[in-house]
Design an enzyme around this catalytic site. Structure first.
Site, PDB file in Angstrom:
ATOM      1  N   ASP A   1      -9.017  -5.195  -1.837  1.00  0.00           N
ATOM      2  CA  ASP A   1      -8.635  -4.138  -0.894  1.00  0.00           C
ATOM      3  C   ASP A   1      -8.293  -2.887  -1.716  1.00  0.00           C
ATOM      4  OD1 ASP A   1      -7.333  -2.455   0.905  1.00  0.00           O
ATOM      5  OD2 ASP A   1      -6.534  -4.139   2.060  1.00  0.00           O
TER       6      ASP A   1
ATOM      7  N   LYS B   1       0.790  -1.234   0.000  1.00  0.00           N
ATOM      8  CA  LYS B   1       0.000   0.000   0.000  1.00  0.00           C
ATOM      9  C   LYS B   1       0.825   1.288   0.000  1.00  0.00           C
ATOM     10  CE  LYS B   1      -3.791  -2.441   2.229  1.00  0.00           C
ATOM     11  NZ  LYS B   1      -4.651  -2.640   3.358  1.00  0.00           N
TER      12      LYS B   1
ATOM     13  N   HIS C   1     -15.783  14.112 -21.654  1.00  0.00           N
ATOM     14  CA  HIS C   1     -16.015  14.243 -20.206  1.00  0.00           C
ATOM     15  C   HIS C   1     -17.115  15.252 -19.898  1.00  0.00           C
ATOM     16  CE1 HIS C   1     -13.268  11.727 -17.773  1.00  0.00           C
ATOM     17  NE2 HIS C   1     -12.843  11.462 -19.003  1.00  0.00           N
TER      18      HIS C   1
HETATM   19  C1  LIG Z   1      -7.354  -3.919  16.256  1.00  0.00           C
HETATM   20  C2  LIG Z   1      -6.679  -3.028  17.269  1.00  0.00           C
HETATM   21  C3  LIG Z   1      -7.248  -1.594  17.148  1.00  0.00           C
HETATM   22  C4  LIG Z   1      -6.957  -3.548  18.646  1.00  0.00           C
HETATM   23  O1  LIG Z   1      -6.204  -2.776  19.546  1.00  0.00           O
HETATM   24  P1  LIG Z   1      -6.252  -3.031  21.091  1.00  0.00           P
HETATM   25  O2  LIG Z   1      -5.427  -1.949  21.699  1.00  0.00           O
HETATM   26  O3  LIG Z   1      -5.942  -4.434  21.440  1.00  0.00           O
HETATM   27  O4  LIG Z   1      -7.762  -2.830  21.356  1.00  0.00           O
HETATM   28  P2  LIG Z   1      -8.509  -2.563  22.696  1.00  0.00           P
HETATM   29  O5  LIG Z   1      -9.588  -3.558  22.799  1.00  0.00           O
HETATM   30  O6  LIG Z   1      -7.545  -2.394  23.817  1.00  0.00           O
HETATM   31  O7  LIG Z   1      -9.141  -1.141  22.379  1.00  0.00           O
HETATM   32  C5  LIG Z   1      -8.349   0.020  22.265  1.00  0.00           C
HETATM   33  C6  LIG Z   1      -9.101   1.001  21.391  1.00  0.00           C
HETATM   34  O8  LIG Z   1      -9.069   0.533  20.033  1.00  0.00           O
HETATM   35  C7  LIG Z   1     -10.341   0.784  19.417  1.00  0.00           C
HETATM   36  N1  LIG Z   1     -10.967  -0.509  19.051  1.00  0.00           N
HETATM   37  C8  LIG Z   1     -10.516  -1.734  19.380  1.00  0.00           C
HETATM   38  N2  LIG Z   1     -11.294  -2.684  18.845  1.00  0.00           N
HETATM   39  C9  LIG Z   1     -12.253  -2.048  18.155  1.00  0.00           C
HETATM   40  C10 LIG Z   1     -13.350  -2.500  17.384  1.00  0.00           C
HETATM   41  N3  LIG Z   1     -13.634  -3.807  17.229  1.00  0.00           N
HETATM   42  N4  LIG Z   1     -14.156  -1.576  16.825  1.00  0.00           N
HETATM   43  C11 LIG Z   1     -13.912  -0.264  16.990  1.00  0.00           C
HETATM   44  N5  LIG Z   1     -12.873   0.210  17.733  1.00  0.00           N
HETATM   45  C12 LIG Z   1     -12.044  -0.659  18.298  1.00  0.00           C
HETATM   46  C13 LIG Z   1     -11.158   1.541  20.420  1.00  0.00           C
HETATM   47  O9  LIG Z   1     -10.926   2.907  20.258  1.00  0.00           O
HETATM   48  C14 LIG Z   1     -10.554   1.065  21.711  1.00  0.00           C
HETATM   49  O10 LIG Z   1     -10.775   1.969  22.729  1.00  0.00           O
HETATM   50  P3  LIG Z   1     -12.027   1.699  23.722  1.00  0.00           P
HETATM   51  O11 LIG Z   1     -13.245   1.879  22.900  1.00  0.00           O
HETATM   52  O12 LIG Z   1     -11.890   0.302  24.223  1.00  0.00           O
HETATM   53  O13 LIG Z   1     -11.831   2.748  24.764  1.00  0.00           O
HETATM   54  C15 LIG Z   1      -5.125  -2.973  17.057  1.00  0.00           C
HETATM   55  O14 LIG Z   1      -4.570  -4.249  17.271  1.00  0.00           O
HETATM   56  C16 LIG Z   1      -4.700  -2.465  15.728  1.00  0.00           C
HETATM   57  O15 LIG Z   1      -4.729  -1.254  15.459  1.00  0.00           O
HETATM   58  N6  LIG Z   1      -4.195  -3.357  14.840  1.00  0.00           N
HETATM   59  C17 LIG Z   1      -3.669  -2.982  13.532  1.00  0.00           C
HETATM   60  C18 LIG Z   1      -4.714  -3.217  12.495  1.00  0.00           C
HETATM   61  C19 LIG Z   1      -4.509  -2.296  11.305  1.00  0.00           C
HETATM   62  O16 LIG Z   1      -4.112  -1.141  11.386  1.00  0.00           O
HETATM   63  N7  LIG Z   1      -4.834  -2.816  10.120  1.00  0.00           N
HETATM   64  C20 LIG Z   1      -4.751  -2.037   8.921  1.00  0.00           C
HETATM   65  C21 LIG Z   1      -4.539  -2.979   7.817  1.00  0.00           C
HETATM   66  S1  LIG Z   1      -2.898  -3.624   7.750  1.00  0.00           S
HETATM   67  C22 LIG Z   1      -2.513  -3.192   6.159  1.00  0.00           C
HETATM   68  O17 LIG Z   1      -3.402  -3.258   5.389  1.00  0.00           O
HETATM   69  C23 LIG Z   1      -1.257  -2.483   5.794  1.00  0.00           C
HETATM   70  C24 LIG Z   1       0.121  -3.103   6.089  1.00  0.00           C
HETATM   71  C25 LIG Z   1       0.234  -3.635   7.521  1.00  0.00           C
HETATM   72  O18 LIG Z   1       0.458  -4.138   5.183  1.00  0.00           O
HETATM   73  C26 LIG Z   1       0.995  -1.904   5.828  1.00  0.00           C
HETATM   74  C27 LIG Z   1       2.451  -2.129   6.203  1.00  0.00           C
HETATM   75  O19 LIG Z   1       3.169  -2.795   5.432  1.00  0.00           O
HETATM   76  O20 LIG Z   1       2.837  -1.563   7.255  1.00  0.00           O
HETATM   77  N1  LIG Z   2      -2.806  -8.650   7.809  1.00  0.00           N
HETATM   78  C1  LIG Z   2      -2.367  -7.662   7.081  1.00  0.00           C
HETATM   79  O1  LIG Z   2      -1.282  -7.142   7.286  1.00  0.00           O
HETATM   80  C2  LIG Z   2      -3.150  -7.143   5.942  1.00  0.00           C
HETATM   81  C3  LIG Z   2      -4.429  -7.556   5.729  1.00  0.00           C
HETATM   82  N2  LIG Z   2      -5.133  -7.086   4.665  1.00  0.00           N
HETATM   83  C4  LIG Z   2      -6.483  -7.601   4.548  1.00  0.00           C
HETATM   84  O2  LIG Z   2      -6.346  -9.018   4.479  1.00  0.00           O
HETATM   85  C5  LIG Z   2      -7.523  -9.545   3.934  1.00  0.00           C
HETATM   86  C6  LIG Z   2      -7.153 -10.589   2.919  1.00  0.00           C
HETATM   87  O3  LIG Z   2      -6.270 -11.512   3.506  1.00  0.00           O
HETATM   88  P1  LIG Z   2      -6.151 -12.923   2.840  1.00  0.00           P
HETATM   89  O4  LIG Z   2      -5.012 -13.634   3.483  1.00  0.00           O
HETATM   90  O5  LIG Z   2      -6.137 -12.792   1.367  1.00  0.00           O
HETATM   91  O6  LIG Z   2      -7.562 -13.582   3.137  1.00  0.00           O
HETATM   92  P2  LIG Z   2      -8.098 -14.326   4.461  1.00  0.00           P
HETATM   93  O7  LIG Z   2      -7.527 -13.760   5.685  1.00  0.00           O
HETATM   94  O8  LIG Z   2      -9.570 -14.407   4.338  1.00  0.00           O
HETATM   95  O9  LIG Z   2      -7.471 -15.789   4.262  1.00  0.00           O
HETATM   96  C7  LIG Z   2      -7.930 -16.643   3.260  1.00  0.00           C
HETATM   97  C8  LIG Z   2      -8.677 -17.791   3.905  1.00  0.00           C
HETATM   98  O10 LIG Z   2      -9.308 -18.562   2.901  1.00  0.00           O
HETATM   99  C9  LIG Z   2      -8.938 -19.926   3.068  1.00  0.00           C
HETATM  100  N3  LIG Z   2      -9.007 -20.546   1.724  1.00  0.00           N
HETATM  101  C10 LIG Z   2      -9.945 -21.455   1.352  1.00  0.00           C
HETATM  102  N4  LIG Z   2      -9.769 -21.808   0.074  1.00  0.00           N
HETATM  103  C11 LIG Z   2      -8.712 -21.128  -0.382  1.00  0.00           C
HETATM  104  C12 LIG Z   2      -8.044 -21.076  -1.632  1.00  0.00           C
HETATM  105  N5  LIG Z   2      -8.450 -21.773  -2.700  1.00  0.00           N
HETATM  106  N6  LIG Z   2      -6.978 -20.266  -1.743  1.00  0.00           N
HETATM  107  C13 LIG Z   2      -6.561 -19.520  -0.706  1.00  0.00           C
HETATM  108  N7  LIG Z   2      -7.136 -19.537   0.517  1.00  0.00           N
HETATM  109  C14 LIG Z   2      -8.213 -20.325   0.675  1.00  0.00           C
HETATM  110  C15 LIG Z   2      -7.564 -19.867   3.685  1.00  0.00           C
HETATM  111  O11 LIG Z   2      -7.286 -21.099   4.310  1.00  0.00           O
HETATM  112  P3  LIG Z   2      -6.059 -21.334   5.309  1.00  0.00           P
HETATM  113  O12 LIG Z   2      -6.565 -20.916   6.661  1.00  0.00           O
HETATM  114  O13 LIG Z   2      -5.770 -22.757   5.220  1.00  0.00           O
HETATM  115  O14 LIG Z   2      -4.926 -20.475   4.858  1.00  0.00           O
HETATM  116  C16 LIG Z   2      -7.726 -18.712   4.659  1.00  0.00           C
HETATM  117  O15 LIG Z   2      -8.342 -19.119   5.850  1.00  0.00           O
HETATM  118  C17 LIG Z   2      -8.263  -8.389   3.289  1.00  0.00           C
HETATM  119  O16 LIG Z   2      -9.350  -8.045   4.121  1.00  0.00           O
HETATM  120  C18 LIG Z   2      -7.254  -7.287   3.303  1.00  0.00           C
HETATM  121  O17 LIG Z   2      -7.884  -6.033   3.345  1.00  0.00           O
HETATM  122  C19 LIG Z   2      -4.585  -6.225   3.772  1.00  0.00           C
HETATM  123  C20 LIG Z   2      -3.309  -5.807   3.918  1.00  0.00           C
HETATM  124  C21 LIG Z   2      -2.507  -6.184   5.041  1.00  0.00           C
END
Ligand SMILES: CC(C)(COP(=O)([O-])OP(=O)([O-])OC[C@H]1O[C@@H](n2cnc3c(N)ncnc32)[C@H](O)[C@@H]1OP(=O)([O-])[O-])[C@@H](O)C(=O)NCCC(=O)NCCSC(=O)C[C@@](C)(O)CC(=O)[O-]
Ligand SMILES: NC(=O)C1=CN([C@@H]2O[C@H](COP(=O)(O)OP(=O)(O)OC[C@H]3O[C@@H](n4cnc5c(N)ncnc54)[C@H](OP(=O)(O)O)[C@@H]3O)[C@@H](O)[C@H]2O)C=CC1
Length: 583
Positions: free
Chosen positions: A423, A347, A522
């Site tokens: 995504d 991303k 456009h």
């Molecule tokens: C998931 C958390 C927030 C848990 O975090 P936590 O600290 O374990 O959660 P918590 O239960 O202690 O709650 C803390 C606060 O988080 C919020 N919160 C907590 N849970 C919820 C929920 N269900 N719905 C709404 N808000 C929530 C809420 O504000 C809460 O405050 P409270 O309400 O308890 O006072 C944390 O572990 C986290 O931020 N994880 C990272 C997840 C993330 O950022 N994912 C983005 C996608 S990853 C990606 O796509 C890009 C990547 C990773 O590849 C980019 C790269 O290469 O770096």
């Molecule tokens: N974690 C991160 O850092 C990031 C997460 N995301 C988010 O991750 C999500 C996608 O993650 P992704 O791992 O693709 O999906 P999932 O997390 O949904 O994993 C795929 C699941 O499908 C199962 N599965 C069943 N059949 C198949 C098949 N034919 N091929 C592959 N898997 C199969 C896999 O089995 P098994 O359990 O055996 O593997 C697994 O449990 C999106 O929501 C995206 O936005 C995006 C960027 C970063």
């Protein structure tokens, strides 16, 4: 008459009548205002709203009476709008009558009385428990055992801080697929129009490609590209690489130790140890390679794995975490700073993805006969080839682009991503593309075009692909869910569809630019005055500059590329509609 006192020219009697009348009108209006603010007690005035109502209800006896009369009507209205089981219908309460709020201790007692205690409380009573931290707003769906009601109550909660219009849709949506998988704190959903481009003739098969967009003209243009390539015999594609990556950053006490770890990772026996652990984390994720780089005491390790039909980020992250434990067992002085050290790279723009690939690396190519270039694309082979060199190669080089050697790959990538539940943030690297064009055939009369996209990050399982509309779009392509006989085949075909549709989009936009048709098309398909008409009108009124060009005048004809041979100046001559000319 002269002896009577006057107020502003009226005799005193008339003036008194006027004053009394005004006072009565004011009192009536004020009364209505109060009534309506009571009805909207969770609305725009947060401080007075709930707290005031709660204070009023400290008088339990009066509130009991009021409650009894309001419950029947509330239940009747709630049945139609909430999907509640029969059992809970009998006790369900909603919020419309603020006067029926029971005191907090009573609500708490009911809430704690049983597993379904929540269901016996009205929306406002639930909100009072959220305010008092007995229920977490984010857990409303779980507590209420009803997804839509959870969404409704959350909307009411935030109504107190901001306006949530009914126009933000929330009804009749399958939230069960969203919760715990796709989104948190849900308050509704946004509808995005889906257009279709096709038939796209790709590798001998026809596809109707769903595209979600709000950019008028995009689908029309891609459709034109599909038509042109269809008439030319279609598009051929190949997936040349398929691996999702995760690149953690770890730190050692010294650069020497970091280098020792790097050497360890290069050993094939050690790679097998990591692979065993990694592969055990999934039925489909298979570690293919590990690529490492040292920067001082930091070590960046890029794990690349096949992920079947999933885009694979969750899967690869899970496997990487386990594999790192094996490395840590041999390097106990290693600190794992982050599972993602931006060496993935996810991303964000990165040369690494452009050079080495990420997700699926795909190539598409097609040959367009000269007649089709002229009739369908309304340009010439020479013009479009020259423009491709000037714009997509030299222009992008001048701009210092990495992976942006194309006209608008991201347009098509984003539209297919949104339609098919990919995504959308991965549009960043998935749109890496180089578009190449050459004259083709014995006399160079035809057009050869190819699109090379090294990092298309797509899947047909996981993420947003599970949602109904998105799954329906995948079904249109015949690519929904896992491919049971050849895991990974569906995701790879989807990557091919993306790359082939990008080619169609490139062809059409480049032709429009070469032919000077961009602005006219456009203005025809991509402009509406629905939310700016008022501001345009008031601006015109204010400025009364009748001589200026009104914003919404649509040119009826654009003559482009009127070249002055001597000075080589290119000019756009816009032929305005008559009414614009007159003003
Ligand atoms: C998931 C958390 C927030 C848990 O975090 P936590 O600290 O374990 O959660 P918590 O239960 O202690 O709650 C803390 C606060 O988080 C919020 N919160 C907590 N849970 C919820 C929920 N269900 N719905 C709404 N808000 C929530 C809420 O504000 C809460 O405050 P409270 O309400 O308890 O006072 C944390 O572990 C986290 O931020 N994880 C990272 C997840 C993330 O950022 N994912 C983005 C996608 S990853 C990606 O796509 C890009 C990547 C990773 O590849 C980019 C790269 O290469 O770096
Ligand atoms: N974690 C991160 O850092 C990031 C997460 N995301 C988010 O991750 C999500 C996608 O993650 P992704 O791992 O693709 O999906 P999932 O997390 O949904 O994993 C795929 C699941 O499908 C199962 N599965 C069943 N059949 C198949 C098949 N034919 N091929 C592959 N898997 C199969 C896999 O089995 P098994 O359990 O055996 O593997 C697994 O449990 C999106 O929501 C995206 O936005 C995006 C960027 C970063």
């Amino acid at each position: 008459m002269g002896s009577f006192p006057f107020i502003d020219g009226f005799p005193i009697v008339t003036s008194l009548t006027l004053v009394v009348g005004l006072v009565i009108i004011y009192l009536l209006l004020d009364g209505r205002r109060n009534q309506s603010s009571n009805r909207n007690q969770l609305g725009a005035s947060p401080d007075s709203s709930h707290c005031e109502c709660y204070k009023d209800n400290n008088d339990v006896s009066s509130s009991l009476e009021l409650r009894k009369s309001s419950v029947d009507s509330q239940d009747a209205s709630s049945k139609s709008s909430h999907n509640i089981s029969d059992e809970s219908e009998a006790v369900l309460r909603t919020s419309d009558d603020s006067s029926s709020l029971r005191p907090l201790p009573e609500c708490l007692k009911i809430y704690k009385s049983s597993r379904d205690g929540c269901l016996a409380l009205s929306d406002d009573e639930i909100i009072s428990l959220v305010d008092a931290n007995h229920i977490q707003a984010r857990n409303l769906e779980k507590e209420l055992k009803n997804f839509e009601r959870g969404v409704v109550v959350r909307r009411k909660l935030i109504q107190r801080h901001t306006h949530v219009s009914e126009e933000l849709s929330y009804k009749s949506y399958d939230y069960s697929k969203v919760f715990g998988a796709c989104c948190e704190n849900v308050i509704g959903f946004v509808g995005v129009p889906i257009g279709v481009a096709g038939p796209l003739l790709m590798d001998g098969q026809e596809y109707q490609v769903p595209m979600a967009t709000t950019e008028g003209c995009l689908v029309a243009s891609t459709n034109r590209g599909c038509r042109a390539t269809y008439l030319g015999g279609g598009i051929r594609t190949r997936v040349v690489f398929d691996a999702m990556t995760r690149g953690p950053v770890v730190r050692f006490p010294s650069a020497i130790r970091a280098t020792e770890a790097l050497k360890w990772l290069e050993n094939s026996m050690n790679f097998m140890k990591l692979k065993r652990e990694f592969d055990a984390s999934s039925r489909f994720a298979r570690l293919l390679s590990v690529q490492s780089r040292v920067a001082g005491r930091f070590l960046f390790i890029r794990f690349s794995a096949k992920t079947g039909d999933a885009m694979g980020m969750n899967m690869v992250s899970k496997g990487t975490e386990l594999a790192l434990k094996i490395l840590h067992a041999d390097f106990q002085d290693m600190e794992i700073l982050s599972l993602s050290g931006n060496y993935c790279t996810d991303k964000k723009p990165a040369a690494l993805n452009w050079l080495d690939g990420r997700g699926k690396s795909v190539i598409s190519e097609s040959i367009i006969p000269s007649s089709v270039v002229q009739k369908v694309l309304k340009t010439s082979v020479t013009a479009i080839v020259e423009l491709n060199i000037a714009k997509n190669l030299v222009g992008s080089a001048m701009a210092g682009s990495i992976g942006g050697f194309n006209a608008h790959a991201s347009n098509v990538v984003s539209a297919i991503f949104i339609a098919t539940g990919q995504d959308p943030a991965q549009n960043v690297c998935s749109s890496n593309c180089i578009t190449l064009m050459e004259p083709w055939g014995d006399n160079g009369q035809d057009l050869y075009i190819s699109c090379t996209m090294p990092s298309v990050e797509v899947g047909t399982v996981g993420g947003g692909t599970i949602l109904s509309s998105q799954a329906a779009c995948l079904k249109m392509l015949g690519l929904s869910g896992p491919n049971l006989s050849q895991p990974g085949h569906n995701a790879r075909t989807l990557a091919s569809v993306v790359c082939a549709t990008v080619l169609a989009g490139e062809l059409s936009l480049m032709a429009a630019l070469a032919g000077g048709h961009l602005v006219t098309s456009h203005l025809k398909y991509n402009r509406s005055d629905s939310n700016i008409a008022a501001s345009v009108a008031s601006h015109q009124q204010r400025s009364s500059l009748q001589t200026s060009l009104p914003n919404l005048c649509v040119p009826s004809k654009v003559q482009h590329k009127h070249v002055d041979d001597e000075q080589k100046i290119t000019m756009n001559v816009i032929d305005l509609p008559t009414e614009c000319k007159q003003s």
